[in-house]
Design a protein around this motif. Structure first.
Motif, PDB file in Angstrom:
ATOM      1  N   THR A   4       3.045 -56.351  25.419  1.00 54.14           N
ATOM      2  CA  THR A   4       4.006 -56.673  26.466  1.00 54.14           C
ATOM      3  C   THR A   4       5.066 -57.581  25.877  1.00 54.14           C
ATOM      4  OG1 THR A   4       2.763 -58.599  27.260  1.00 54.14           O
ATOM      5  CG2 THR A   4       2.254 -56.457  28.269  1.00 54.14           C
ATOM      6  N   ILE A   5       6.316 -57.296  26.234  1.00 55.85           N
ATOM      7  CA  ILE A   5       7.439 -58.058  25.697  1.00 55.85           C
ATOM      8  C   ILE A   5       8.252 -58.629  26.850  1.00 55.85           C
ATOM      9  CG2 ILE A   5       9.519 -58.003  24.287  1.00 55.85           C
ATOM     10  CD1 ILE A   5       8.297 -55.609  22.776  1.00 55.85           C
ATOM     11  N   ALA A   6       8.171 -59.944  27.021  1.00 58.88           N
ATOM     12  CA  ALA A   6       9.057 -60.653  27.942  1.00 58.88           C
ATOM     13  C   ALA A   6      10.203 -61.173  27.082  1.00 58.88           C
ATOM     14  CB  ALA A   6       8.315 -61.786  28.628  1.00 58.88           C
ATOM     15  N   ARG A   7      11.341 -61.442  27.701  1.00 63.00           N
ATOM     16  CA  ARG A   7      12.479 -61.810  26.871  1.00 63.00           C
ATOM     17  C   ARG A   7      13.564 -62.500  27.662  1.00 63.00           C
ATOM     18  NH1 ARG A   7      12.376 -58.278  30.619  1.00 63.00           N
ATOM     19  NH2 ARG A   7      13.998 -56.718  30.741  1.00 63.00           N
ATOM     20  N   GLN A   8      14.290 -63.342  26.938  1.00 63.00           N
ATOM     21  CA  GLN A   8      15.536 -63.834  27.460  1.00 63.00           C
ATOM     22  C   GLN A   8      16.553 -62.713  27.270  1.00 63.00           C
ATOM     23  OE1 GLN A   8      16.051 -67.392  25.043  1.00 63.00           O
ATOM     24  NE2 GLN A   8      15.601 -68.679  26.835  1.00 63.00           N
ATOM     25  N   TYR A   9      17.536 -62.696  28.109  1.00 61.98           N
ATOM     26  CA  TYR A   9      18.549 -61.648  28.040  1.00 61.98           C
ATOM     27  C   TYR A   9      19.310 -61.732  26.719  1.00 61.98           C
ATOM     28  CZ  TYR A   9      22.011 -58.411  29.901  1.00 61.98           C
ATOM     29  OH  TYR A   9      22.805 -57.326  30.119  1.00 61.98           O
ATOM     30  N   GLY A  10      19.492 -60.591  26.078  1.00 64.84           N
ATOM     31  CA  GLY A  10      20.262 -60.529  24.847  1.00 64.84           C
ATOM     32  C   GLY A  10      19.461 -60.746  23.586  1.00 64.84           C
ATOM     33  N   CYS A  11      18.140 -60.575  23.632  1.00 66.70           N
ATOM     34  CA  CYS A  11      17.283 -60.825  22.463  1.00 66.70           C
ATOM     35  C   CYS A  11      16.870 -59.558  21.719  1.00 66.70           C
ATOM     36  CB  CYS A  11      16.037 -61.596  22.884  1.00 66.70           C
ATOM     37  SG  CYS A  11      16.370 -63.329  23.171  1.00 66.70           S
ATOM     38  N   GLU A 116      21.188 -69.636  23.166  1.00 66.54           N
ATOM     39  CA  GLU A 116      22.120 -69.007  24.096  1.00 66.54           C
ATOM     40  C   GLU A 116      23.422 -68.615  23.407  1.00 66.54           C
ATOM     41  OE1 GLU A 116      24.613 -70.165  28.053  1.00 66.54           O
ATOM     42  OE2 GLU A 116      22.543 -70.852  27.965  1.00 66.54           O
ATOM     43  N   ASP A 117      23.938 -69.464  22.553  1.00 72.98           N
ATOM     44  CA  ASP A 117      25.208 -69.128  21.918  1.00 72.98           C
ATOM     45  C   ASP A 117      25.089 -67.878  21.043  1.00 72.98           C
ATOM     46  OD1 ASP A 117      23.631 -70.674  20.094  1.00 72.98           O
ATOM     47  OD2 ASP A 117      25.424 -71.160  18.926  1.00 72.98           O
ATOM     48  N   GLU A 118      23.926 -67.670  20.457  1.00 72.50           N
ATOM     49  CA  GLU A 118      23.725 -66.468  19.646  1.00 72.50           C
ATOM     50  C   GLU A 118      23.542 -65.235  20.522  1.00 72.50           C
ATOM     51  OE1 GLU A 118      20.484 -67.604  17.126  1.00 72.50           O
ATOM     52  OE2 GLU A 118      21.798 -68.715  15.784  1.00 72.50           O
ATOM     53  N   ARG A 119      22.869 -65.397  21.660  1.00 74.31           N
ATOM     54  CA  ARG A 119      22.702 -64.265  22.579  1.00 74.31           C
ATOM     55  C   ARG A 119      24.023 -63.890  23.219  1.00 74.31           C
ATOM     56  NH1 ARG A 119      19.113 -65.559  26.908  1.00 74.31           N
ATOM     57  NH2 ARG A 119      19.315 -67.768  26.514  1.00 74.31           N
ATOM     58  N   ARG A 121      26.827 -63.821  21.881  1.00 71.37           N
ATOM     59  CA  ARG A 121      27.651 -62.985  20.990  1.00 71.37           C
ATOM     60  C   ARG A 121      27.594 -61.522  21.399  1.00 71.37           C
ATOM     61  NH1 ARG A 121      25.838 -65.840  15.413  1.00 71.37           N
ATOM     62  NH2 ARG A 121      27.000 -67.755  15.760  1.00 71.37           N
ATOM     63  N   ALA A 122      26.467 -61.092  21.922  1.00 77.04           N
ATOM     64  CA  ALA A 122      26.313 -59.700  22.333  1.00 77.04           C
ATOM     65  C   ALA A 122      26.711 -59.476  23.790  1.00 77.04           C
ATOM     66  CB  ALA A 122      24.869 -59.245  22.118  1.00 77.04           C
ATOM     67  N   VAL A 123      26.574 -60.488  24.609  1.00 73.98           N
ATOM     68  CA  VAL A 123      26.890 -60.354  26.040  1.00 73.98           C
ATOM     69  C   VAL A 123      27.568 -61.621  26.550  1.00 73.98           C
ATOM     70  CG1 VAL A 123      25.054 -58.711  26.574  1.00 73.98           C
ATOM     71  CG2 VAL A 123      24.575 -61.130  26.669  1.00 73.98           C
ATOM     72  N   ALA A 124      28.229 -61.503  27.657  1.00 76.39           N
ATOM     73  CA  ALA A 124      28.949 -62.652  28.219  1.00 76.39           C
ATOM     74  C   ALA A 124      27.983 -63.753  28.658  1.00 76.39           C
ATOM     75  CB  ALA A 124      29.795 -62.212  29.392  1.00 76.39           C
ATOM     76  N   ALA A 125      28.401 -65.002  28.525  1.00 75.51           N
ATOM     77  CA  ALA A 125      27.561 -66.153  28.841  1.00 75.51           C
ATOM     78  C   ALA A 125      27.060 -66.130  30.276  1.00 75.51           C
ATOM     79  CB  ALA A 125      28.336 -67.449  28.582  1.00 75.51           C
ATOM     80  N   GLU A 126      27.884 -65.778  31.198  1.00 77.20           N
ATOM     81  CA  GLU A 126      27.478 -65.765  32.603  1.00 77.20           C
ATOM     82  C   GLU A 126      26.364 -64.755  32.847  1.00 77.20           C
ATOM     83  OE1 GLU A 126      29.481 -64.870  36.903  1.00 77.20           O
ATOM     84  OE2 GLU A 126      30.701 -65.867  35.383  1.00 77.20           O
ATOM     85  N   LEU A 155       2.497 -64.594  21.123  1.00 78.54           N
ATOM     86  CA  LEU A 155       3.594 -64.923  20.217  1.00 78.54           C
ATOM     87  C   LEU A 155       4.812 -65.319  21.029  1.00 78.54           C
ATOM     88  CD1 LEU A 155       3.563 -61.888  17.744  1.00 78.54           C
ATOM     89  CD2 LEU A 155       2.725 -64.186  17.294  1.00 78.54           C
ATOM     90  N   CYS A 156       5.549 -66.272  20.542  1.00 79.16           N
ATOM     91  CA  CYS A 156       6.819 -66.663  21.137  1.00 79.16           C
ATOM     92  C   CYS A 156       7.721 -67.040  19.973  1.00 79.16           C
ATOM     93  CB  CYS A 156       6.616 -67.845  22.088  1.00 79.16           C
ATOM     94  SG  CYS A 156       8.119 -68.400  22.893  1.00 79.16           S
ATOM     95  N   PHE A 157       8.796 -66.281  19.782  1.00 83.26           N
ATOM     96  CA  PHE A 157       9.650 -66.554  18.629  1.00 83.26           C
ATOM     97  C   PHE A 157      11.091 -66.152  18.901  1.00 83.26           C
ATOM     98  CE2 PHE A 157       7.901 -62.337  18.047  1.00 83.26           C
ATOM     99  CZ  PHE A 157       8.973 -61.574  17.601  1.00 83.26           C
ATOM    100  N   ASP A 158      11.974 -66.581  18.043  1.00 85.89           N
ATOM    101  CA  ASP A 158      13.405 -66.353  18.181  1.00 85.89           C
ATOM    102  C   ASP A 158      13.771 -65.024  17.516  1.00 85.89           C
ATOM    103  OD1 ASP A 158      16.183 -66.365  18.034  1.00 85.89           O
ATOM    104  OD2 ASP A 158      16.292 -68.532  17.750  1.00 85.89           O
ATOM    105  N   SER A 159      13.816 -63.967  18.312  1.00 84.62           N
ATOM    106  CA  SER A 159      14.111 -62.629  17.788  1.00 84.62           C
ATOM    107  C   SER A 159      15.577 -62.462  17.438  1.00 84.62           C
ATOM    108  CB  SER A 159      13.698 -61.563  18.801  1.00 84.62           C
ATOM    109  OG  SER A 159      14.421 -61.721  20.007  1.00 84.62           O
ATOM    110  N   VAL A 160      16.437 -63.301  17.983  1.00 81.70           N
ATOM    111  CA  VAL A 160      17.858 -63.211  17.652  1.00 81.70           C
ATOM    112  C   VAL A 160      18.061 -63.626  16.206  1.00 81.70           C
ATOM    113  CG1 VAL A 160      20.155 -64.126  18.177  1.00 81.70           C
ATOM    114  CG2 VAL A 160      18.600 -63.529  20.041  1.00 81.70           C
TER     115      VAL A 160
END
Length: 181
Positions: A4-11, A116-119, A121-126, A155-160
């Motif tokens: 199962t993969i949970a994620r912050q948007y843009g990862c 967030e600043d790296e995510r 880059r792919a999508v708008a901040a809002e 596992l919890c890691f920075d995929s960006v």
């Protein structure tokens, strides 16, 4: 095995999930795939809010949670998804999968995060903030747990920062390391 993969948007969860599915030869389910499965099973109406990640009204959530300290108030959708998947091997993006399948011995739960600043880059901040806020409310509504709490995942890691291919390699190394086949 179920991943199962949970994620912050843009990862990059979709790319990572597809690569893992191909590597292990198991199905990869996104919201759309699970929605189609629910439609085919005739249970979509019972799960419509669950699939749409509709924003949760905080006041109604608080009222519905009163007196329900034993677990999620809205567990019907969770039970339906659990029954639909059963013991099949697959990868599931989102949908509170780490919680729903927590009793499966072959569960590998992952939470993907990134600065967030790296995510952005792919999508708008809002969009990033709105989607993350929506997922926090959604997860809490169905599970009464804090979304992204590292103790709820293997596992919890920075995929960006790591990138999709190295993220897949890390997840696969973990799976092999704990002996799940």
């Amino acid at each position: 095995m179920i991943i199962t993969i949970a994620r912050q948007y843009g990862c990059g969860a979709l790319a990572i999930g597809k690569m893992l599915g191909a590597a292990y030869g198991i199905p990869f389910y996104t919201r759309k795939g699970l929605l189609e499965m629910a439609r085919a099973e005739g249970v979509l109406e019972e799960m419509d809010d669950f699939f749409e990640e509709r924003p949760v009204d905080e006041l109604l959530f608080a009222i519905s949670a009163l007196g329900h300290s034993e677990g999620p108030v809205h567990s019907r959708a969770l039970d339906i998804l659990s029954d639909m998947i059963g013991q099949r091997n697959c990868i599931i993006i989102g949908r509170c999968g780490n919680y729903i399948f927590r009793r499966r011995a072959d569960l590998v739960s992952v939470f993907l995060k990134g600065r967030e600043d790296e995510r952005v880059r792919a999508v708008a901040a809002e969009i990033v903030r709105d989607m993350d806020d929506s997922r926090v409310r959604y997860h809490r509504y169905y599970t009464h747990l804090q979304w992204g709490n590292s103790s709820d995942y293997d596992l919890c890691f920075d995929s960006v920062r790591l990138g999709a291919e190295r993220s897949v390699a890390l997840i696969r190394q973990y799976i092999e390391g704990i002996g799940i086949k």
